[in-house]
Design a protein around this motif. Structure first.
Motif, PDB file in Angstrom:
ATOM      1  N   VAL A 123      -5.557  -4.841  -5.461  1.00 19.25           N
ATOM      2  CA  VAL A 123      -4.789  -3.603  -5.577  1.00 19.25           C
ATOM      3  C   VAL A 123      -3.980  -3.679  -6.869  1.00 19.25           C
ATOM      4  O   VAL A 123      -3.020  -4.457  -6.961  1.00 19.25           O
ATOM      5  CB  VAL A 123      -3.855  -3.410  -4.372  1.00 19.25           C
ATOM      6  CG1 VAL A 123      -3.030  -2.132  -4.538  1.00 19.25           C
ATOM      7  CG2 VAL A 123      -4.660  -3.363  -3.074  1.00 19.25           C
ATOM      8  N   SER A 126       0.127  -4.191  -7.563  1.00 17.98           N
ATOM      9  CA  SER A 126       0.793  -4.407  -6.281  1.00 17.98           C
ATOM     10  C   SER A 126       1.776  -5.565  -6.307  1.00 17.98           C
ATOM     11  O   SER A 126       2.776  -5.564  -5.583  1.00 17.98           O
ATOM     12  CB  SER A 126      -0.236  -4.637  -5.169  1.00 17.98           C
ATOM     13  OG  SER A 126      -1.082  -5.736  -5.486  1.00 17.98           O
ATOM     14  N   SER A 127       1.514  -6.569  -7.148  1.00 15.41           N
ATOM     15  CA  SER A 127       2.363  -7.766  -7.170  1.00 15.41           C
ATOM     16  C   SER A 127       1.984  -8.628  -8.358  1.00 15.41           C
ATOM     17  O   SER A 127       0.833  -8.643  -8.799  1.00 15.41           O
ATOM     18  CB  SER A 127       2.175  -8.569  -5.876  1.00 15.41           C
ATOM     19  OG  SER A 127       2.793  -9.842  -5.957  1.00 15.41           O
ATOM     20  N   GLU A 152       2.992  -5.442   2.412  1.00 17.25           N
ATOM     21  CA  GLU A 152       2.599  -4.979   1.081  1.00 17.25           C
ATOM     22  C   GLU A 152       1.205  -5.531   0.811  1.00 17.25           C
ATOM     23  O   GLU A 152       1.021  -6.752   0.733  1.00 17.25           O
ATOM     24  CB  GLU A 152       3.590  -5.477   0.025  1.00 17.25           C
ATOM     25  CG  GLU A 152       5.003  -4.952   0.208  1.00 17.25           C
ATOM     26  CD  GLU A 152       5.126  -3.469  -0.086  1.00 17.25           C
ATOM     27  OE1 GLU A 152       4.261  -2.928  -0.804  1.00 17.25           O
ATOM     28  OE2 GLU A 152       6.078  -2.847   0.410  1.00 17.25           O
ATOM     29  N   LEU A 154      -2.026  -6.566  -1.165  1.00 14.29           N
ATOM     30  CA  LEU A 154      -2.360  -7.006  -2.521  1.00 14.29           C
ATOM     31  C   LEU A 154      -3.862  -6.987  -2.782  1.00 14.29           C
ATOM     32  O   LEU A 154      -4.297  -6.920  -3.941  1.00 14.29           O
ATOM     33  CB  LEU A 154      -1.829  -8.423  -2.770  1.00 14.29           C
ATOM     34  CG  LEU A 154      -0.347  -8.582  -3.141  1.00 14.29           C
ATOM     35  CD1 LEU A 154       0.591  -7.947  -2.129  1.00 14.29           C
ATOM     36  CD2 LEU A 154      -0.006 -10.060  -3.314  1.00 14.29           C
ATOM     37  N   THR A 156      -7.910  -5.939  -0.673  1.00 14.06           N
ATOM     38  CA  THR A 156      -8.593  -5.391   0.496  1.00 14.06           C
ATOM     39  C   THR A 156     -10.076  -5.714   0.446  1.00 14.06           C
ATOM     40  O   THR A 156     -10.604  -6.148  -0.588  1.00 14.06           O
ATOM     41  CB  THR A 156      -8.435  -3.857   0.572  1.00 14.06           C
ATOM     42  OG1 THR A 156      -9.122  -3.262  -0.551  1.00 14.06           O
ATOM     43  CG2 THR A 156      -6.968  -3.434   0.572  1.00 14.06           C
ATOM     44  N   PRO A 175      -6.901  -4.992   4.771  1.00 13.83           N
ATOM     45  CA  PRO A 175      -6.125  -5.934   3.961  1.00 13.83           C
ATOM     46  C   PRO A 175      -6.684  -7.349   4.024  1.00 13.83           C
ATOM     47  O   PRO A 175      -7.059  -7.847   5.091  1.00 13.83           O
ATOM     48  CB  PRO A 175      -4.729  -5.861   4.587  1.00 13.83           C
ATOM     49  CG  PRO A 175      -4.651  -4.483   5.164  1.00 13.83           C
ATOM     50  CD  PRO A 175      -6.038  -4.219   5.685  1.00 13.83           C
ATOM     51  N   TRP A 178      -1.702 -10.160   1.638  1.00 15.36           N
ATOM     52  CA  TRP A 178      -0.493  -9.351   1.763  1.00 15.36           C
ATOM     53  C   TRP A 178       0.767 -10.199   1.676  1.00 15.36           C
ATOM     54  O   TRP A 178       0.705 -11.427   1.793  1.00 15.36           O
ATOM     55  CB  TRP A 178      -0.497  -8.529   3.039  1.00 15.36           C
ATOM     56  CG  TRP A 178      -0.364  -9.273   4.350  1.00 15.36           C
ATOM     57  CD1 TRP A 178       0.724  -9.955   4.829  1.00 15.36           C
ATOM     58  CD2 TRP A 178      -1.363  -9.355   5.376  1.00 15.36           C
ATOM     59  NE1 TRP A 178       0.473 -10.448   6.081  1.00 15.36           N
ATOM     60  CE2 TRP A 178      -0.793 -10.091   6.450  1.00 15.36           C
ATOM     61  CE3 TRP A 178      -2.660  -8.855   5.502  1.00 15.36           C
ATOM     62  CZ2 TRP A 178      -1.511 -10.362   7.623  1.00 15.36           C
ATOM     63  CZ3 TRP A 178      -3.347  -9.126   6.665  1.00 15.36           C
ATOM     64  CH2 TRP A 178      -2.782  -9.870   7.711  1.00 15.36           C
TER      65      TRP A 178
END
Length: 246
Positions: A123, A126-127, A152, A154, A156, A175, A178
């Protein structure tokens, strides 16, 4: 020196000892003092857990006594990081819903079993944990999970890939990686890692390394905020795991 505890055991099919050794090597390369234990009694000393920076459970399909789970919860709520992978963290204790609440999800199926070829989609943005990491393919178990909507996400993976009774449902993005918070503690999870060879994939090794560091960093940030007069208490901390409110 930062301190980490790795606790391994449970179903041998996940090669918990070998995976624990890989995690230990990663952490030692990052300068951690690492304790590795093959008994859940390692969770018995709450004060010792509170002194750690990171806890890594690697225990599949086991049973945990409530006081031991409470101790882990109390430590994480106080700022100790919690990180792990695959069944070692989110299929650790199937009968303990409080553990599942803390970790952010629980395993329910892996359609096609081991040997399914599927893509992991990062993602974007995302982080920092996934910065610079591209989508990648893996041949392993594809975990179908019940996931806390508060996490959250990160990375998938798309279902369905393998056939099964779920296949006529609409396609969904499940997910894989995460993060979440538990009290003021940081929680990181990666559903990859069926056996040691998956952990040894460079991209998976890097995801776990970054996740460990991110989760452990929370302890230092909490201490700094407290020293500067900031509010670090877990307001409304969940007390379903006994007297673990901090």
């Amino acid at each position: 020196m930062r301190k980490a505890l790795i606790v391994w055991g449970g179903w041998e099919g996940h090669q918990p000892k070998q995976v624990a050794e890989l995690f230990c090597m990663t952490l030692e390369q990052e300068g951690f003092e690492v304790e590795v234990s093959d008994t859940l009694d390692a969770f018995a000393d709450r004060e010792k857990l509170l002194g750690l920076d990171l806890i890594i459970p690697n225990w599949t399909m086991g049973e945990i006594a409530k006081p031991l789970a409470d101790n882990v919860s109390a430590a994480v709520q106080a700022g100790v990081g919690l990180a792990g992978c695959h069944g070692g963290m989110c299929d650790a204790f199937r009968t303990n819903v409080d553990w599942q609440f803390m970790t952010g999800g629980n395993w329910v199926a892996h359609p096609g079993n081991n040997g399914v070829s599927y893509r992991v989609h990062i993602v974007p943005g995302s982080s920092s944990i996934v910065d610079g990491i591209d989508d990648f393919d893996v041949v392993s178990e594809q975990y179908y999970m019940h996931v806390d909507p508060a996490v959250e996400v990160l990375a998938t993976t798309r279902f369905p890939v393998a056939p099964g009774p779920h296949s006529l449902n609409k396609p969904i993005d499940m997910p894989v990686v995460w993060t979440k918070r538990w009290g003021v503690g940081r929680v990181f999870y990666n559903s990859l890692g069926h056996q040691a060879n998956i952990i040894e994939m460079p991209v998976v090794t890097e995801l776990m390394r970054r996740g460990f560091l991110w989760a452990a960093e929370g302890k230092r940030l909490v201490a700094e905020q407290s020293a500067n007069g900031g509010a670090v208490g877990a307001a409304g901390a969940y007390t379903g795991m006994g007297d673990s409110q901090v």
